[in-house]
Design a protein around this motif. Structure first.
Motif, mmCIF file in Angstrom:
data_model
loop_
_atom_site.group_PDB
_atom_site.id
_atom_site.type_symbol
_atom_site.label_atom_id
_atom_site.label_comp_id
_atom_site.label_asym_id
_atom_site.label_seq_id
_atom_site.Cartn_x
_atom_site.Cartn_y
_atom_site.Cartn_z
ATOM 1 N N GLU A 93 29.248 -42.912 87.272
ATOM 2 C CA GLU A 93 27.907 -43.632 87.102
ATOM 3 C C GLU A 93 27.757 -43.632 85.709
ATOM 4 O OE1 GLU A 93 26.239 -45.701 89.446
ATOM 5 O OE2 GLU A 93 25.486 -45.391 87.050
ATOM 6 N N ALA A 110 27.714 -50.688 96.946
ATOM 7 C CA ALA A 110 29.348 -50.146 97.191
ATOM 8 C C ALA A 110 30.237 -49.545 97.775
ATOM 9 C CB ALA A 110 29.694 -51.551 96.814
ATOM 10 N N ALA A 121 31.689 -46.262 82.687
ATOM 11 C CA ALA A 121 33.649 -46.920 82.687
ATOM 12 C C ALA A 121 33.747 -47.939 82.055
ATOM 13 C CB ALA A 121 34.095 -46.896 84.106
ATOM 14 N N LYS A 136 11.284 -52.198 99.113
ATOM 15 C CA LYS A 136 10.764 -52.555 100.312
ATOM 16 C C LYS A 136 9.109 -50.878 100.656
ATOM 17 C CE LYS A 136 12.809 -54.552 100.809
ATOM 18 N NZ LYS A 136 13.765 -55.986 99.574
ATOM 19 N N THR A 140 16.487 -52.491 96.147
ATOM 20 C CA THR A 140 16.085 -53.052 97.923
ATOM 21 C C THR A 140 15.074 -51.528 98.205
ATOM 22 O OG1 THR A 140 18.616 -53.270 97.947
ATOM 23 C CG2 THR A 140 17.553 -52.387 100.122
ATOM 24 N N GLY A 170 27.448 -54.108 90.126
ATOM 25 C CA GLY A 170 26.742 -54.811 90.745
ATOM 26 C C GLY A 170 26.190 -55.755 89.406
ATOM 27 N N ALA A 226 25.823 -60.452 98.137
ATOM 28 C CA ALA A 226 24.674 -60.009 97.159
ATOM 29 C C ALA A 226 23.668 -58.963 98.030
ATOM 30 C CB ALA A 226 24.338 -60.301 96.217
ATOM 31 N N LEU A 227 24.113 -58.348 99.090
ATOM 32 C CA LEU A 227 23.524 -57.744 100.226
ATOM 33 C C LEU A 227 23.522 -56.401 99.761
ATOM 34 C CD1 LEU A 227 23.002 -59.868 103.201
ATOM 35 C CD2 LEU A 227 20.727 -59.923 101.094
ATOM 36 N N ALA A 228 22.188 -55.106 99.726
ATOM 37 C CA ALA A 228 22.681 -53.881 100.360
ATOM 38 C C ALA A 228 23.627 -53.589 101.722
ATOM 39 C CB ALA A 228 21.947 -52.548 100.393
ATOM 40 N N ALA A 284 21.217 -50.452 91.985
ATOM 41 C CA ALA A 284 19.817 -51.445 92.724
ATOM 42 C C ALA A 284 19.305 -51.016 93.956
ATOM 43 C CB ALA A 284 20.508 -53.253 92.487
ATOM 44 N N GLY A 285 20.588 -50.821 94.779
ATOM 45 C CA GLY A 285 20.158 -50.415 96.231
ATOM 46 C C GLY A 285 19.584 -49.612 96.110
ATOM 47 N N ASP A 328 27.549 -56.503 94.529
ATOM 48 C CA ASP A 328 27.072 -57.444 93.966
ATOM 49 C C ASP A 328 27.961 -58.344 92.762
ATOM 50 O OD1 ASP A 328 24.848 -56.997 95.362
ATOM 51 O OD2 ASP A 328 23.045 -57.291 93.573
HETATM 52 C C1 LIG Z 1 14.539 -56.217 94.143
HETATM 53 C C2 LIG Z 1 15.527 -56.551 94.321
HETATM 54 C C3 LIG Z 1 15.341 -56.351 96.240
HETATM 55 C C4 LIG Z 1 16.537 -56.165 97.288
HETATM 56 N N1 LIG Z 1 16.559 -56.051 98.791
HETATM 57 C C5 LIG Z 1 17.200 -55.368 99.815
HETATM 58 C C6 LIG Z 1 17.194 -55.248 100.499
HETATM 59 O O1 LIG Z 1 15.813 -55.322 101.187
HETATM 60 N N2 LIG Z 1 18.004 -55.828 101.525
HETATM 61 C C7 LIG Z 1 19.596 -56.075 100.882
HETATM 62 O O2 LIG Z 1 20.374 -55.906 101.769
HETATM 63 N N3 LIG Z 1 20.019 -55.880 99.825
HETATM 64 C C8 LIG Z 1 18.910 -56.056 98.577
HETATM 65 N N4 LIG Z 1 18.425 -56.198 97.678
HETATM 66 C C9 LIG Z 1 20.315 -56.581 96.146
HETATM 67 C C10 LIG Z 1 21.306 -55.057 96.958
HETATM 68 O O3 LIG Z 1 20.196 -53.975 96.264
HETATM 69 C C11 LIG Z 1 21.959 -55.394 96.417
HETATM 70 O O4 LIG Z 1 22.854 -55.791 96.691
HETATM 71 C C12 LIG Z 1 22.956 -53.826 96.051
HETATM 72 O O5 LIG Z 1 22.300 -53.127 95.152
HETATM 73 C C13 LIG Z 1 24.598 -54.111 95.721
HETATM 74 O O6 LIG Z 1 25.490 -53.175 95.434
HETATM 75 P P1 LIG Z 1 26.577 -52.554 94.625
HETATM 76 O O7 LIG Z 1 27.250 -51.156 95.161
HETATM 77 O O8 LIG Z 1 27.417 -53.969 94.310
HETATM 78 O O9 LIG Z 1 25.541 -52.078 93.518
HETATM 79 P P2 LIG Z 1 23.994 -52.188 92.627
HETATM 80 O O10 LIG Z 1 23.723 -51.204 93.908
HETATM 81 O O11 LIG Z 1 24.136 -53.335 91.785
HETATM 82 O O12 LIG Z 1 25.272 -50.993 91.885
HETATM 83 C C14 LIG Z 1 26.012 -50.096 90.917
HETATM 84 C C15 LIG Z 1 25.967 -49.296 90.038
HETATM 85 O O13 LIG Z 1 27.298 -49.402 89.205
HETATM 86 C C16 LIG Z 1 27.024 -48.669 88.341
HETATM 87 N N5 LIG Z 1 27.896 -49.179 87.138
HETATM 88 C C17 LIG Z 1 26.996 -50.681 86.287
HETATM 89 N N6 LIG Z 1 29.086 -50.638 85.517
HETATM 90 C C18 LIG Z 1 29.008 -49.293 85.186
HETATM 91 C C19 LIG Z 1 29.932 -48.368 84.289
HETATM 92 N N7 LIG Z 1 29.994 -49.778 83.623
HETATM 93 N N8 LIG Z 1 30.633 -47.842 84.011
HETATM 94 C C20 LIG Z 1 29.559 -46.765 85.374
HETATM 95 N N9 LIG Z 1 29.134 -46.921 85.818
HETATM 96 C C21 LIG Z 1 28.652 -48.577 86.209
HETATM 97 C C22 LIG Z 1 25.096 -48.913 87.562
HETATM 98 O O14 LIG Z 1 24.612 -47.973 86.777
HETATM 99 C C23 LIG Z 1 24.744 -48.921 89.239
HETATM 100 O O15 LIG Z 1 24.145 -47.370 89.839
HETATM 101 C C24 LIG Z 1 17.524 -56.279 96.023
HETATM 102 C C25 LIG Z 1 18.044 -56.474 95.532
HETATM 103 C C26 LIG Z 1 16.965 -56.564 94.795
HETATM 104 C C27 LIG Z 1 17.206 -56.366 92.705
#
Ligand SMILES: Cc1cc2nc3c(=O)[nH]c(=O)nc-3n(C[C@H](O)[C@H](O)[C@H](O)COP(=O)(O)OP(=O)(O)OC[C@H]3O[C@@H](n4cnc5c(N)ncnc54)[C@H](O)[C@@H]3O)c2cc1C
Ligand SMILES: NC(=O)c1ccc[n+]([C@@H]2O[C@H](COP(=O)([O-])OP(=O)(O)OC[C@H]3O[C@@H](n4cnc5c(N)ncnc54)[C@H](O)[C@@H]3O)[C@@H](O)[C@H]2O)c1
Length: 466
Positions: free
Chosen positions: A33, A14, A115, A51, A47, A143, A316-318, A41-42, A310
């Motif tokens: 970051e 995201a 942050a 995979k 993800t 996330g 809540a998908l990548a 998590a992506g 997320d």
């Molecule tokens: C095991 C697993 C398998 C998955 N498989 C799939 C799949 O096959 N297909 C799919 O579409 N989705 C999948 N997902 C879901 C997908 O990974 C998430 O929906 C996606 O990563 C969410 O993206 P995001 O950017 O919201 O958060 P995130 O990817 O969680 O990224 C958030 C980032 O923010 C950073 N952060 C947090 N708090 C702070 C702060 N205070 N200051 C600075 N940085 C901070 C974290 O370190 C992280 O790098 C899977 C999830 C898991 C756990």
């Protein structure tokens, strides 16, 4: 204090997509970051690693090719854990670097550290960088993290969550997984494929209840035939972890049964990553499971602060998180290119076999009193399926019985998550069975499944030879 048009917190799917899009449109953007690796998590813990492990399990086990060419290898536990994790680490590291390059290429200013809000326009970074930044607009894309119930003694050695399971140093001989959601089912099939005896515990009578029931029932059968013991309608009472690694963990279930296993994975739900943000400084409203509450434009109750991915919950998908990142920038800077997520988007579940789906399920069609019918085609009957040696797998079209408009596509089988995208267009563009039948596909391909499912649908509804 450095000033930015936009500050993005978090470099997951995201945050990355929001930051680069705003920068592309010429805005001055900062991203923060807290972890060493970009991608959240992506890329780092969810993800892509899971995979890659799925593909690795298939490679080492030869599950798909077994017998096809007269060769019958079985997964060797001598294929060390290092070998099993090798490709996962490679994909994680190189994808994370790619995110860094993408941000740099777009001249996004990068800050390393945690942050937190000082006020609605000021963010403090605490870590490798120690600085306060001014942002006209702020996007929270922090996330989620795995939910840890109090009765599970996580130790990151034998009792894992979906983050720490990626750091295994030896193969589990048996594994109890709690939660038959997407994470639980994916890891169950990965570990069963490499020869681990898997117990999958679910508190409901169905797995993945949002799937078309025929598809989820087929997946259950496939999992059971891979040796996975699925225990429905129960949960964990308590766990006894012995001091020695050589002694099994005792898992006591709510149905009074007990299991002895080598390792344990809790994979039932996630909560929003908000603890370190100090949201109370600005009064951003949150809801259940530490999720941030937003409106249809992803705006929080504070007018210049937005949240995506997320940390706002469903879906809540990548895939959808990336899109939300792009959409929120469209709203903030009025780029006029995107408005909201499409009504229907695909789900890809990377179990073995894969499942992918778009649109209405049979159960939803019944519930909505839609006059529907279905047409099916099987991998094993398609020339490409025969070449691949696909013994199982099915594509199901759900359509309106009168208009023949396709309302849903449900696939279980090899590369289902790729084949679904034609189905996405069919559902989004309201195409009919006749449209599918009138298309020319490469031959042989698995896309033939669509054509033969459409023919089958016509036979079910209009044929004289019923
Ligand atoms: C095991 C697993 C398998 C998955 N498989 C799939 C799949 O096959 N297909 C799919 O579409 N989705 C999948 N997902 C879901 C997908 O990974 C998430 O929906 C996606 O990563 C969410 O993206 P995001 O950017 O919201 O958060 P995130 O990817 O969680 O990224 C958030 C980032 O923010 C950073 N952060 C947090 N708090 C702070 C702060 N205070 N200051 C600075 N940085 C901070 C974290 O370190 C992280 O790098 C899977 C999830 C898991 C756990
Ligand atoms: N391929 C993908 O798209 C993919 C893959 C993995 C994760 N994800 C995302 O990650 C998120 C989290 O996935 P998840 O699988 O952790 O959660 P989930 O909420 O999807 O599934 C949890 C499952 O565990 C069961 N459960 C909950 N508590 C339990 C308990 N105490 N005992 C037994 N069973 C229990 C629930 O009934 C449910 O079936 C999902 O929202 C999903 O979107 C997506």
């Amino acid at each position: 204090m450095q000033k930015f048009d936009l500050i993005v917190i978090g470099s997951g799917p995201a945050g990355e997509k929001a930051a680069v899009k705003a920068a592309y449109f010429g805005y001055k953007v900062a991203i923060i970051e807290k972890e060493e690796l970009f991608g959240g998590a992506g890329t780092v813990t969810g993800t892509l690693p899971s995979k890659t492990l799925k593909e690795t399990a298939l490679y080492f086990s030869d599950k798909l090719e077994k017998g096809l060419y007269g060769i019958d290898r079985t997964f060797s536990h001598e294929a060390s854990m290092t070998a099993f994790m090798y490709r996962k680490n490679l994909v994680k590291d190189s994808s994370s670097k790619e995110i860094f390059h993408n941000l740099s290429r777009h001249h996004v200013s990068i800050f390393y550290g945690v942050a937190s809000f000082e006020n609605a326009h000021s963010i403090h970074v605490q870590g490798k960088d120690r600085v306060s930044l001014f942002g006209e607009f702020i996007i929270i894309a922090t996330g989620s993290y795995p939910y840890h119930p109090a009765n599970i003694p996580f130790d990151n050695k034998r009792i894992h969550d979906s983050d720490t399971i990626l750091q295994l140093t030896r193969h589990p001989s048996s594994l109890c997984i709690v939660g038959a959601g997407v994470i639980g089912c994916e890891y169950a099939t990965i570990f069963a494929t490499i020869g681990t005896h898997v117990y999958l515990i679910n508190d409901k009578e169905k797995i993945l209840p949002h799937l078309d029931e025929e598809i989820s029932n087929t997946l259950v059968k496939e999992m059971q035939s891979s040796g996975i013991d699925i225990l429905f309608n129960t949960s964990i009472e308590s766990i006894d972890v012995p001091p020695s690694d050589q002694t099994p963990i005792e898992v006591h279930l709510k149905n009074n049964k007990s299991l002895e296993v080598d390792m344990f994975l809790f994979a039932a739900g996630r909560s929003g990553n908000i603890k370190q943000l100090k949201l109370e400084q600005v009064g951003v409203k949150t809801g259940k499971r530490e999720l941030i509450i937003v409106d249809h434009q992803y705006r929080t109750n504070i007018s210049n602060i937005f949240a995506v991915g997320d940390v706002i919950g469903f879906p809540a998908l990548a895939s959808t998180s990336m899109e939300q990142g792009r959409i929120v920038v469209a709203h903030i800077f009025q780029t006029q290119d995107l408005e909201h997520l499409p009504t229907y988007f695909p789900y890809g579940i990377y179990t073995i076999p894969e499942v992918s789906t778009i649109g209405l399920t049979t159960e939803e069609a019944k519930e909505k009193n839609i006059l529907y019918a279905t047409g099916k085609a099987y991998y094993a009957n398609m020339p490409r399926g025969k070449i691949m040696g696909a013994k199982t797998g099915m594509l199901k079209l759900l359509f309106h019985k009168d208009t023949l408009q396709i309302l849903g596509v449900h696939i279980i089988g090899r590369i289902a998550t790729e084949i679904i995208h034609y189905g996405v267009i069919l559902v989004e563009d309201k195409k009919t069975l006749h449209h599918v039948i009138s298309q020319v596909f490469n031959c042989p391909t698995l896309h033939d499944l669509y054509k033969y499912a459409a023919y089958d649908g016509l036979i079910q509804t209009t044929s004289k030879f019923k």
